[in-house]
Design a protein around this motif. Structure first.
Motif, mmCIF file in Angstrom:
data_model
loop_
_atom_site.group_PDB
_atom_site.id
_atom_site.type_symbol
_atom_site.label_atom_id
_atom_site.label_comp_id
_atom_site.label_asym_id
_atom_site.label_seq_id
_atom_site.Cartn_x
_atom_site.Cartn_y
_atom_site.Cartn_z
ATOM 1 N N VAL A 49 -18.959 -0.657 -2.154
ATOM 2 C CA VAL A 49 -18.150 -1.851 -1.906
ATOM 3 C C VAL A 49 -16.983 -1.495 -0.998
ATOM 4 O O VAL A 49 -16.365 -0.437 -1.151
ATOM 5 C CB VAL A 49 -17.625 -2.483 -3.214
ATOM 6 N N GLU A 50 -16.707 -2.368 -0.045
ATOM 7 C CA GLU A 50 -15.532 -2.187 0.793
ATOM 8 C C GLU A 50 -14.316 -2.727 0.053
ATOM 9 O O GLU A 50 -14.351 -3.820 -0.523
ATOM 10 C CB GLU A 50 -15.693 -2.905 2.130
ATOM 11 N N ILE A 51 -13.232 -1.950 0.051
ATOM 12 C CA ILE A 51 -12.013 -2.366 -0.632
ATOM 13 C C ILE A 51 -10.829 -2.284 0.328
ATOM 14 O O ILE A 51 -10.879 -1.568 1.335
ATOM 15 C CB ILE A 51 -11.750 -1.523 -1.895
ATOM 16 N N ARG A 52 -9.770 -3.033 0.005
ATOM 17 C CA ARG A 52 -8.560 -3.071 0.820
ATOM 18 C C ARG A 52 -7.338 -2.764 -0.030
ATOM 19 O O ARG A 52 -7.274 -3.135 -1.201
ATOM 20 C CB ARG A 52 -8.384 -4.441 1.482
ATOM 21 N N ARG A 53 -6.362 -2.109 0.581
ATOM 22 C CA ARG A 53 -5.111 -1.801 -0.096
ATOM 23 C C ARG A 53 -4.337 -3.098 -0.363
ATOM 24 O O ARG A 53 -4.354 -4.029 0.454
ATOM 25 C CB ARG A 53 -4.263 -0.864 0.769
ATOM 26 N N VAL A 54 -3.671 -3.156 -1.489
ATOM 27 C CA VAL A 54 -2.838 -4.304 -1.833
ATOM 28 C C VAL A 54 -1.428 -4.033 -1.321
ATOM 29 O O VAL A 54 -0.708 -3.187 -1.860
ATOM 30 C CB VAL A 54 -2.820 -4.550 -3.352
ATOM 31 N N GLY A 55 -1.048 -4.722 -0.234
ATOM 32 C CA GLY A 55 0.263 -4.506 0.372
ATOM 33 C C GLY A 55 0.423 -3.069 0.823
ATOM 34 O O GLY A 55 -0.454 -2.488 1.446
#
Length: 679
Positions: free
Chosen positions: A203-209
């Protein structure tokens, strides 16, 4: 509240089994392995430089060879001094350790934050429907995040994006489906859903802020992928194509559908994932009807060959006959491997690397040798089984995926043989230190085979790689207490192995590398390879941590003041931070020391060596899987597996993470002020 020492004597809970897992976990994860005789019935111990005994292939496969030495055994004389530590000395871990309890949530230290990244059923690939526990289908589950998450790996895609790989080890149908009893009575669609919930996810994930927290990325999900129990895979290496791997559906012996019970794993220097099949034996039935000449090998892998082999099984054979060994006796030989997966190419074919051997793999950690070859360290997670290493023939070429793509198909497979340096009368199984004040000694990596030559009398190369346990028995490997994850320190190069526990070891069976009998709480083994070279065939070893309640005299924490450490039991998965501190996740604390499983950290060098602290604990009934610390040291991922394991669909014992029903999930934890993890 912070905890630096235990405040009370911790007692085992009643009703737990084996090393402390719940009865339900034993049923669904490993097919009640602790309720059966350990498959290793050999009489192996360390015998020094023994001569090889002649064993015919027929006798080995029919009787389960015992006590023979491999012809390629390397002597231990002249090893030289123990390694000095070339890297930084571990500075003290600065977080306030938590007090591990029995809450139904993830507990973390003061000054840290957490976020659930992905849950069972979350949409993964395009077209995946929103999860509805009351309207599950196999078609939907093949596109959704799978069930029990175990090994976690992270590959960055720049500063704020990355790919998360997660193993889906097994399923608990009691929690997934209303009214589930057993596989014999299960709805066929429920069996198909369970098969789809095995495997793994990219799964591709993104940093939160600007935090160390992560979430699922929005958008096209270009990299996202599900691997299941039916995904087409390729068998590679010397055993591929052998008659041991041929079936009616695959007469060439080079193709197989799916992977099963993937527990731990590793990453290669070229960016692929190594995911490891563990308790695959429990998915097969019909062993009583297999050909007689195959039964000894089946039993060595924990597959029943008499009685009612279908009772209590998930009964995958009801939807796919290949799981019935009375009809397809070679199908089990096609599971139990390290599987290499490219997370950057969702269309790539996963490869089962036969050169790395076949057993109940727990982890596959890579390290480069001094001359640039690739070493892979592996444990076989069974009572009284062994520690292995593979060293490639070819050298790693940075930036050349094509050149590196076949490195794991040629080389040498080894098994570990350990010798203590204390008199036998000082090892009574109590865990009391011998007179020299340490459990330590020497060891050797005994060659089992290369891709071209077998070193085990009576075995071909293919037989070594398919019946690896039998070959290691014949080589006189040292029986260990469930060797699980193996990791190397980035600071010193020393290699550490989690020995989870072994309640079946009798006091008289204790030896220096396994100093307690029974061993309900487990221990940590440290290997210092000659010249700090992963290609070496000799090493020194010691036991820096003997787990349990610090008030128990059988425990040991590298000589650190035991009034200042916390209790720990059943070490399972390991990782390191960049300073060389060892992080340990556990599997079995509820049944051995009466508290939830957790993630611990401990320096293994320097002034504070042995100062063990608890960093995070997981919800009721859950195991603490992962862990993985990102390269920037800002995030640690853990994967609470099987929360509320002993409950049912209608009567859950956990409602984590969302307050309704239990969902195995991955969690990111970070310091609220942006400090490195543990600092």
């Amino acid at each position: 509240m912070p905890q630096t020492a235990p405040h009370r004597r911790l007692l085992p809970l009643l009703g737990q089994v084996g090393g402390g897992r719940s009865r339900t976990t034993c049923r669904f994860r490993c097919g009640d392995a602790c309720f059966h005789e350990a498959p290793n019935t050999s009489d192996n111990a360390y015998f020094g430089d023994i001569a090889a005994a002649a064993l015919s292939r027929r006798n080995v496969l029919r009787a389960g060879a015992v006590g023979a030495g491999a012809t390629a055994a390397v002597g231990l004389a002249g090893f030289g001094p123990a390694l000095a530590s070339p890297g930084p000395r571990n500075p003290r871990l600065k977080f306030d350790g938590i007090e591990v309890g029995t809450s139904d949530r993830v507990e973390i230290p003061r000054g840290y934050e957490q976020r659930v990244v992905v849950r069972w059923g979350d949409p993964v690939v395009p077209g995946a429907p929103k999860f509805d526990i009351n309207r599950q289908t196999a078609e939907a589950q093949e596109k959704q995040f799978g069930y029990n998450c175990d090994y976690v790996a992270f590959q960055p895609l720049g500063r704020d994006r990355g790919l998360l790989w997660v193993n889906h080890e097994y399923t608990n149908e009691n929690l997934m489906f209303r009214g589930y009893t057993d596989g014999a009575e299960a709805d066929l669609e429920h069996i198909r859903i369970a098969m789809a919930a095995h495997g793994g996810s990219v799964v591709e994930i993104r940093r939160v802020g600007r935090t160390g927290g992560w979430r699922l990325a929005d958008g096209g999900r270009h990299f996202n992928r599900r691997i299941t129990a039916t995904t087409p895979m390729k068998l590679t290496g010397p055993a591929a194509g052998s008659e041991l791997l041929r079936t009616e559906a695959d007469p060439e012996g080079t193709r197989v559908l799916g992977m099963l019970n993937n527990c731990a794993g590793g990453m290669t220097p070229w960016g692929t994932i190594l995911t490891c099949e563990e308790n695959f034996n429990q998915y097969f039935v019909g062993g009583e009807g297999a050909p007689e000449e195959k039964k000894a090998a089946l039993r060595r892998y924990g597959i029943a060959t008499s009685g009612d082999t279908r009772a209590g099984n998930r009964r995958f054979d009801r939807v796919d006959e290949r799981f019935d060994l009375s009809r397809h006796p070679n199908e089990a030989n096609r599971f139990g491997y390290v599987v290499e997966i490219d997370p950057f190419d969702p269309d790539s074919t996963p490869r089962k690397r036969t050169m790395l051997g076949r057993f109940k793999h727990e982890g596959a950690t890579t390290r480069l040798t001094r001359d640039g070859r690739v070493a892979v360290y592996m444990g076989d997670d069974e009572r009284f089984d062994y520690i292995y290493k593979f060293v490639s023939a070819g050298r790693y070429r940075k930036g050349s995926r094509r050149a590196n793509s076949s490195l794991l198909d040629t080389g040498t497979l080894y098994v570990a043989r350990l010798s203590g340096d204390s008199p036998a009368e000082e090892l009574d199984g109590s865990g009391a230190l011998p007179a020299d004040g340490a459990f330590d000694g020497r060891g050797e990596w005994v060659a089992l085979c290369t891709d071209k030559k077998s070193f085990v009398e009576g075995f071909t190369v293919a037989e070594v790689l398919v019946h690896t346990r039998l070959a290691a028995d014949a080589a006189g490997a040292t029986k260990m207490d469930r060797p699980e994850d193996i990791e190397a320190s980035p600071a010193t190069g020393k290699v550490y192995c989690a020995l989870t526990n072994n309640s079946a070891r009798e006091p008289g069976q204790a030896d220096e590398p396994n100093p307690r009998g029974p061993n309900r709480f487990g221990h940590i083994l440290e290997l210092s390879e000659q010249g700090n070279d992963a290609g070496a065939t000799r090493f020194r070893w010691d036991v820096p941590i003997v787990c349990g309640d610090p008030e128990d005299p059988s425990t040991y924490f590298a000589g650190y003041d035991k009034s200042k450490v916390v209790a720990i039991s059943s070490p399972d998965n390991l990782t390191f931070d960049e300073q060389g501190n060892l992080w340990i996740s556990t599997d079995g604390q509820p049944g051995t020391i009466g508290v939830n499983d957790a993630l611990f950290a401990v320096p293994v060098e320097g002034r504070y060596k042995g100062e063990l602290k608890a960093f995070a604990s997981v919800p009721v009934g859950a195991e603490c899987c992962g862990p993985f610390i990102t390269e920037d040291q800002k995030t640690v991922f853990i994967a609470p597996q099987h929360p509320g394991e002993d409950g049912t669909f209608d009567e859950p014992q956990s409602t984590w993470p969302d307050g309704d029903f239990p969902r195995p999930s991955v969690v990111s934890i970070w310091n609220s002020k942006g400090h490195d993890i543990g600092r």
